[in-house]
Design an enzyme around this catalytic site. Structure first.
Site, PDB file in Angstrom:
ATOM      1  N   ASP A  75      -0.407   0.701  11.573  1.00  0.00           N
ATOM      2  CA  ASP A  75      -0.233  -0.004  10.755  1.00  0.00           C
ATOM      3  C   ASP A  75       0.508  -1.269  11.110  1.00  0.00           C
ATOM      4  O   ASP A  75       0.393  -2.345  10.397  1.00  0.00           O
ATOM      5  CB  ASP A  75       0.072   0.484   9.282  1.00  0.00           C
ATOM      6  CG  ASP A  75      -0.161  -0.330   7.825  1.00  0.00           C
ATOM      7  OD1 ASP A  75      -1.236  -1.029   8.216  1.00  0.00           O
ATOM      8  OD2 ASP A  75       0.546  -0.304   7.010  1.00  0.00           O
ATOM      9  N   HIS A 119      -1.557   8.004   5.876  1.00  0.00           N
ATOM     10  CA  HIS A 119      -0.437   6.960   6.310  1.00  0.00           C
ATOM     11  C   HIS A 119       0.611   6.515   4.916  1.00  0.00           C
ATOM     12  O   HIS A 119      -0.025   6.138   4.038  1.00  0.00           O
ATOM     13  CB  HIS A 119      -1.084   5.395   6.591  1.00  0.00           C
ATOM     14  CG  HIS A 119      -0.137   4.648   6.888  1.00  0.00           C
ATOM     15  ND1 HIS A 119       0.987   4.631   7.957  1.00  0.00           N
ATOM     16  CD2 HIS A 119      -0.031   3.169   6.142  1.00  0.00           C
ATOM     17  CE1 HIS A 119       1.574   3.425   7.918  1.00  0.00           C
ATOM     18  NE2 HIS A 119       1.159   2.603   6.851  1.00  0.00           N
ATOM     19  N   HIS A 156       7.851  -0.953   8.783  1.00  0.00           N
ATOM     20  CA  HIS A 156       7.155  -2.189   9.012  1.00  0.00           C
ATOM     21  C   HIS A 156       6.607  -3.070   7.731  1.00  0.00           C
ATOM     22  O   HIS A 156       5.781  -3.909   7.400  1.00  0.00           O
ATOM     23  CB  HIS A 156       5.625  -1.919   9.846  1.00  0.00           C
ATOM     24  CG  HIS A 156       4.814  -0.695   8.909  1.00  0.00           C
ATOM     25  ND1 HIS A 156       5.002   0.389   9.275  1.00  0.00           N
ATOM     26  CD2 HIS A 156       3.846  -0.932   7.970  1.00  0.00           C
ATOM     27  CE1 HIS A 156       4.011   1.067   8.542  1.00  0.00           C
ATOM     28  NE2 HIS A 156       3.190   0.165   7.722  1.00  0.00           N
ATOM     29  N   ASP A 176       3.690   4.724   3.692  1.00  0.00           N
ATOM     30  CA  ASP A 176       4.597   3.723   3.885  1.00  0.00           C
ATOM     31  C   ASP A 176       5.947   4.257   3.251  1.00  0.00           C
ATOM     32  O   ASP A 176       6.039   4.601   2.153  1.00  0.00           O
ATOM     33  CB  ASP A 176       4.263   2.499   3.240  1.00  0.00           C
ATOM     34  CG  ASP A 176       2.977   1.809   3.822  1.00  0.00           C
ATOM     35  OD1 ASP A 176       3.274   1.551   5.039  1.00  0.00           O
ATOM     36  OD2 ASP A 176       1.751   1.460   3.132  1.00  0.00           O
TER      37      ASP A 176
END
Length: 1020
Positions: free
Chosen positions: A189, A65, A431, A67
């Site tokens: 997430d 994951h 996000h 970001d």
């Protein structure tokens, strides 16, 4: 682990897992030739291993994951910079994973963020690119979701969500072809999930959605009842077309406790040398299977999905794969009669579950607000960093204008500037970007990225409008050849150098909406009197309003403007422009009335607004029947932020993510300020100073059926060491019964009820934060008896609620002195120019009744869209050129459309695509049953819709523009009501082949809430 509590000790994990586990082509070639290179590929469902019918199938999902900015900037995360902040480098992840996948054909990996993939791809050799294409074609490297970033679902607008998915899909299709076409959503997430996001995924052709975060009570309930997998009904209007199979991941998106094999982890590896005193194969396999059996007990099939990865994992992929290889080998060798462990992907898991042919429960609401424990509601980020939320809205507005003008004019500079702009806006949807949940230096970098992209957009605007306004006279004369169109990016603080420094200038309004718009224009000026002439040469009515002292004093404002010039721009053409010639004069015509609080009143045809004795405002509207009065009082308050050590639930602090007021009752703000009233032919205003750090302007425009509240908050004082979260309340005499309505990503409205969730019995320890919802565009309350309604429209996403009868509450600004311990490591204490951040914004209050239902709902929708995509104001210095000289050399009005669209339809997208074609979207604005007049299908001929060109061919794609609609085959699911979920067929569609130029119509039929996407070919 990003935004999540640290792992629980293994022995405690299974006992209390449910309480803690919730924390944080239209392709490479022209579309008509898309099919030619796809036949030999074995990607997608064809690449899936066949699960066992009589065993527990454990799908191991290697993933990372990544970001797109959070603790570090996008570039720092990609290159691995600032390692003391976080040891994360995406370039190493992709390098390492590709190497390890090539080592063993059984291995799999999934990747999500196209922003990083594209950046990495641009640096690779031809050999590596060939290897990657082969891995994708064989299904060993699967791209899922595929958007530019993993977007937030609470504070993003659906137009921007669609855009960033479309651009991610475009890059994937152009580069890798159909095997890189995602068909699974992977929203692991984001901090809560919207129904509109599910609807959009379904319309993109996705077969399913996986996510990790939902309310801890909801998760516990779903695990107990085995309803963690469901059919999510994404739209009441679109029916099965918006239904999406949805799976809640058991362990958010992390590996089972003790099974993280990354360089960032400290878990024990698999040691398979029997001679070693640390030999642990039997014990470790047994631990994994205990976890697997526990997980399976909460789901309905003999398939479970185990996420093997975490934030920025696989920088040294060999560690992961070497240990996973051993787990697979030994688990199958020792327990192969009962379990089947193998590398898999979410798509393969989805296929295995689908083949079970079970019936599934349904869900028709959303997953907001999200709570990870009784005192931790993630509803603070709905309002965190309000300036970046507004900046993103500005960015979207100018992006739509840039795309439209590029399509209408076919200017040569388009691609140079447009692609970086698309990508910048994709980054902002992340996000941890628009949410305001990033570190301060990252927020500043997001602003830098968008600012640079918007400069390119301004160049597009100037070149395109220069092309549109040019006349033969201009081309023969040097007098008009140097026209430039400047953008006023700081109108929110009443500043624009180009209107302040020039005595003669031309304002050109470009209207990106597909309807004619009349709007009030406000521009900052230095003088007291101006003459404004429209394109016919007629002088139009103007008004000068002083800029309030509180605005003049905003930190960082460098402007000589002391007034705003106001005029009404009437009938600005759809997809078109209209120019106004402005001349400064020496005449002073403005009058100012100063009033005491008890005498202060303004009014127009619809409302009168007065200031009460305590300094708040009171609006009164008399309904047309002459019987019922609607009263609306507006006031400011603040919540004191909880400040704890975050070591126990009861000690959670408010922070960037979390809203946790110290008390359920907010503090009242004592009005110690003053006010002035300004009246004139166009607008009446009350300028109110509430205290030293809050002020506002209340406006009533002539002929307009709404009240505008222009609020200014900051710097929020914190000398008392108490964080403060500022709200405004609109209190009315409506009997609402604890029910209110909020938009879902700016589209359909959802019913909310105080202290209630539709799918479980809510236990609420935080009575304020637990009732806050994201308000992207509108919040509405309705009277149960008199059938009255009040809607508040906002200019950016905010948190909001209705805690009391007849009341709406919206959070404007937050300044907090403690971190909430979800990873950011900073308090949300924004500083600008050495002081606390000052924020300025607008609310528009719209009222209606059953008597005017159709007109009021239509007006609300148009006003909300106008706040999102208002006409852009561009300034051109006129120098010594008179109006006549300017008009002789420049066209001052033009439209891109040949006809007016029906009021319930709008053009959502028009942008350059490939090979001279355009991407085009139409949408129906009304829901089924929302209105007797407008909630009906409508048909439009698009062949002759545009003035600069004729549509010669239109072929429909899925929503993301990356697959022909008639070739999209989604998996079928059955609900517990035995309803088979299939795509709803359109009654009529445009032809999928070439349209004969002799044919005069290309008709598109739109049902309520439908968005239809086409690739169109044109002739000029």
């Amino acid at each position: 682990m990003s935004k999540m509590p640290i792992y629980l000790p293994q022995l405690l994990f299974l006992a209390i897992f449910l309480f803690y586990s919730v924390g944080k082509e239209c392709g490479a070639t022209p579309l008509k030739n898309l099919e030619s290179r796809e036949s030999s590929k074995t990607c997608g469902y064809q690449a899936c291993s066949k699960p066992s019918q009589n065993k527990l199938n454990i799908h191991l999902i290697p993933h990372t994951h990544d970001d797109v900015g959070w603790l570090k900037t996008v570039d720092q995360y990609y290159w691995g910079g600032r390692p003391l902040i976080a040891k994360a480098g995406v370039q190493y992840i992709l390098d390492s994973v590709i190497h390890e996948l090539l080592e063993d054909p059984n291995r799999r990996f999934i990747y999500v963020e196209t922003a990083y993939l594209w950046k990495w791809w641009s640096y690779q050799s031809d050999r590596v690119k060939t290897d990657v294409r082969r891995l994708i074609d064989e299904g060993r490297l699967e791209i899922i979701s595929g958007a530019w970033s993993m977007n937030d679902e609470a504070v993003t607008h659906y137009q921007s969500i669609i855009d960033q998915f479309t651009w991610g899909f475009r890059r994937l299709n152009d580069t890798f072809g159909s095997c890189a076409r995602p068909h699974v959503g992977w929203q692991i997430d984001p901090f809560g999930h919207s129904r509109e996001q599910a609807s959009l995924f379904a319309q993109m052709g996705f077969d399913g959605l996986f996510f990790g975060r939902l309310d801890y009570q909801d998760k516990r309930n779903r695990m107990d009842k085995k309803t963690a997998e469901m059919i999510w009904k994404g739209s009441d209007s679109l029916g099965n077309k918006a239904d999406l199979f949805t799976s809640v991941l058991f362990n958010t998106y992390s590996p089972p406790p003790g099974f993280c094999f990354d360089i960032l982890c400290a878990d024990e590896p698999i040691i398979d040398d029997p001679q070693s005193p640390d030999y642990n194969v039997d014990r470790r396999v047994a631990q994994l299977l205990v976890f697997a059996e526990t997980q399976q007990s909460f789901y309905r099939t003999n398939n479970i999905i185990m996420t093997m990865g975490d934030d920025f994992n696989y920088q040294s992929a060999e560690l992961w794969y070497k240990n996973l290889d051993k787990l697979i080998r030994y688990a199958n060798e020792r327990h192969g009669s009962t379990v089947n462990v193998f590398y898999s992907t979410p798509s393969c898991y989805l296929k295995a579950v689908n083949e079970q042919a079970l019936s599934w429960p349904t869900k028709s609401d959303d997953f907001f607000p999200y709570a990870s424990d009784p005192h931790t509601y993630w509803s603070g980020y709905y309002s965190s960093r309000p300036t970046i939320k507004f900046y993103e809205r500005m960015g979207n507005n100018y992006l739509q204008v840039s795309k439209q003008l590029s399509a209408l004019t076919n200017i040569s500079t388009s691609e140079t500037y447009l692609n970086p702009y698309r990508e910048a806006m994709g980054v902002l949807q992340h996000h941890d970007a628009i949410t305001g949940t990033e570190k301060q230096q990252v927020a500043q970098d997001y602003a830098r990225i968008l600012s640079e992209a918007m400069k390119g957009g301004e160049q597009i605007l100037s070149d395109a409008l220069g092309s549109l306004i040019s006349t033969r006279n201009q081309r023969r004369s040097r007098d008009g050849a140097d026209v430039h169109f400047y953008t006023c990016y700081q109108l929110n603080i009443s500043s624009c150098p180009h209107t302040e420094e020039n005595n003669n200038f031309v304002l050109t309004l470009y209207n990106p909406q597909s309807r004619v718009v009349s709007t009030f224009v406000r521009i900052p000026v230095t003088g007291n009197s101006y003459v404004v002439r429209d394109f016919t040469g007629a002088s139009i009515v103007t008004q000068i309003i002083p800029i309030p002292p509180e605005v003049l004093a905003i930190p960082g404002r460098e402007s000589s403007a002391i007034n705003e010039l106001v005029f009404r721009a009437r009938n600005v053409p759809a997809f078109g422009y209209q120019a106004y010639y402005v001349t400064k004069s020496n005449k002073n015509i403005e009058r100012v009335r100063n009033e005491s609080f008890t005498e202060a009143t303004i009014q127009n045809e619809f409302f009168n607004v007065s200031i009460t004795d305590d300094g708040s405002t009171c609006a009164l509207r008399t309904i047309r029947s002459g019987v019922t009065n609607m009263r609306i009082a507006q006031s400011f308050h603040y919540y004191e932020s909880s400040q704890g050590n975050n070591e126990e639930f009861e000690n959670r602090s408010s922070g960037a993510y979390i809203f946790r007021p110290k008390n359920a009752t907010p503090k009242n703000l004592t009005n110690v300020g003053s006010h002035q009233i300004y009246t004139g032919p166009l607008v009446q205003e009350i300028h109110m100073k509430i205290n030293e750090w809050i002020s506002q302007i209340v406006r009533l425009y002539t002929g307009e059926n709404y009240i505008e509240y222009d609020w200014l908050v900051g710097p929020i004082p914190v000398d008392d060491k108490i964080g403060k979260e500022i709200i405004t309340r609109y209190s009315s005499n409506l009997a609402t019964g604890n029910v209110f309505y909020t938009d879902s990503n700016g589209r359909e409205m959802l019913r909310r009820e105080k202290n209630f969730r539709p799918t479980w019995a809510l236990q609420l320890a935080e009575p304020v934060a637990g009732n806050y919802y994201p308000i992207t565009a509108k919040i509405t309350i309705k009277d149960r008896i008199n059938k009255l309604r009040i809607s508040v429209l906002n200019d950016r996403a905010q948190g909001g609620t209705s805690l009391n009868e007849g009341q709406v509450e919206l959070m404007l600004h937050r300044r907090i002195l403690n971190d909430d311990a979800f990873g950011v490591g900073e308090a949300l204490n924004e500083i600008a120019y050495g002081k606390g951040l000052v924020v300025r914004g607008r609310h528009q209050i719209v009222t209606g009744t059953n008597l005017d239902r159709s007109s009021s709902i239509l007006m609300e929708k148009q006003m909300a869209w106008n706040l999102l995509n208002p006409p852009c104001i561009l300034v051109s210095p006129a120098g010594r050129r008179t109006f006549e000289e300017w008009r002789n050399h420049h066209r001052m009005q033009g439209s891109g459309l040949t006809k007016q669209l029906p009021p319930n339809v709008r053009i959502l997208t028009l942008e350059p695509w490939k090979d001279g074609g355009l991407l085009f979207r139409l949408e129906h604005m009304f829901e089924i049953g929302e209105d007797t007049r407008y909630s009906h299908p409508v048909e439009i001929n698009i062949k002759d819709l545009f003035l600069p060109f004729t549509v010669t061919n239109a072929r429909e794609t899925t929503l993301g523009g990356n697959q022909w609609l008639n070739e999209s085959e989604r998996l079928r699911w059955v609900s517990e009501s035995n309803e088979v979920h299939r795509e709803r067929e359109n009654v009529r569609v445009v032809d999928t082949g070439l349209i004969d130029d002799a044919n005069e119509v290309i008709n598109v039929l739109l049902h309520p809430m439908e968005i239809r996407t086409f690739l169109i070919e044109i002739s000029i």
